[in-house]
Design a protein around this motif. Structure first.
Motif, PDB file in Angstrom:
ATOM      1  N   ALA A 206      -1.055  -4.172  -3.475  1.00 18.40           N
ATOM      2  CA  ALA A 206      -2.343  -4.849  -3.311  1.00 18.40           C
ATOM      3  C   ALA A 206      -3.256  -3.957  -2.487  1.00 18.40           C
ATOM      4  O   ALA A 206      -2.798  -3.243  -1.594  1.00 18.40           O
ATOM      5  N   ASP A 207      -4.539  -3.994  -2.792  1.00 15.58           N
ATOM      6  CA  ASP A 207      -5.525  -3.289  -1.974  1.00 15.58           C
ATOM      7  C   ASP A 207      -5.903  -4.212  -0.833  1.00 15.58           C
ATOM      8  O   ASP A 207      -6.634  -5.180  -1.023  1.00 15.58           O
ATOM      9  N   SER A 208      -5.358  -3.936   0.324  1.00 12.91           N
ATOM     10  CA  SER A 208      -5.593  -4.769   1.490  1.00 12.91           C
ATOM     11  C   SER A 208      -5.453  -3.907   2.731  1.00 12.91           C
ATOM     12  O   SER A 208      -4.630  -2.994   2.770  1.00 12.91           O
ATOM     13  N   ALA A 209      -6.250  -4.208   3.732  1.00 16.97           N
ATOM     14  CA  ALA A 209      -6.186  -3.459   4.984  1.00 16.97           C
ATOM     15  C   ALA A 209      -5.156  -4.056   5.938  1.00 16.97           C
ATOM     16  O   ALA A 209      -4.883  -3.498   6.988  1.00 16.97           O
ATOM     17  N   SER A 210      -4.571  -5.192   5.566  1.00 16.83           N
ATOM     18  CA  SER A 210      -3.625  -5.854   6.467  1.00 16.83           C
ATOM     19  C   SER A 210      -2.240  -5.217   6.375  1.00 16.83           C
ATOM     20  O   SER A 210      -1.969  -4.400   5.499  1.00 16.83           O
TER      21      SER A 210
END
Length: 104
Positions: free
Chosen positions: A68-72
């Motif tokens: 997933a493209d996520s900064a978390s």
């Protein structure tokens, strides 16, 4: 295990915050977990790689990676996986790559 082996194993483990999806994600018989690309990169796994999530209190659960493209730094699992792991939403869990052979 020797001190060197323990150090190598520890380097392959990371902590992630646990999130839960509305339903468990399967690709045929394979349980899937959603990982941010940055976390997957640190673990050395890509799409379809195998990881293990554990708390130390219950059964470790393995799943195949969906990126997933996520900064978390959150790993998303389904409600059944959450129960098996024995964790709660928002808890920090250990996540590690599962390899059939040691890294070179």
């Amino acid at each position: 295990a020797s001190a060197a082996e323990r150090a190598v194993r520890a380097a392959l483990r990371f902590r992630a915050t646990l999130q839960v999806a509305n339903a468990d994600d399967y690709d045929g018989p394979r349980r899937c977990f959603v990982l941010p690309s940055a976390l997957a990169n640190r673990l050395g796994v890509g799409e379809g790689g195998l990881v293990e999530v554990l708390t130390g209190r219950a059964t470790p659960v393995r799943g195949w990676v969906r990126l997933a493209d996520s900064a978390s730094d959150a790993v998303t699992v389904g409600p059944d996986s959450l129960r098996l792991i024995g964790a709660t939403v928002g808890e920090a869990v250990e996540i590690r790559a599962v390899r059939s052979q040691p890294p070179v």
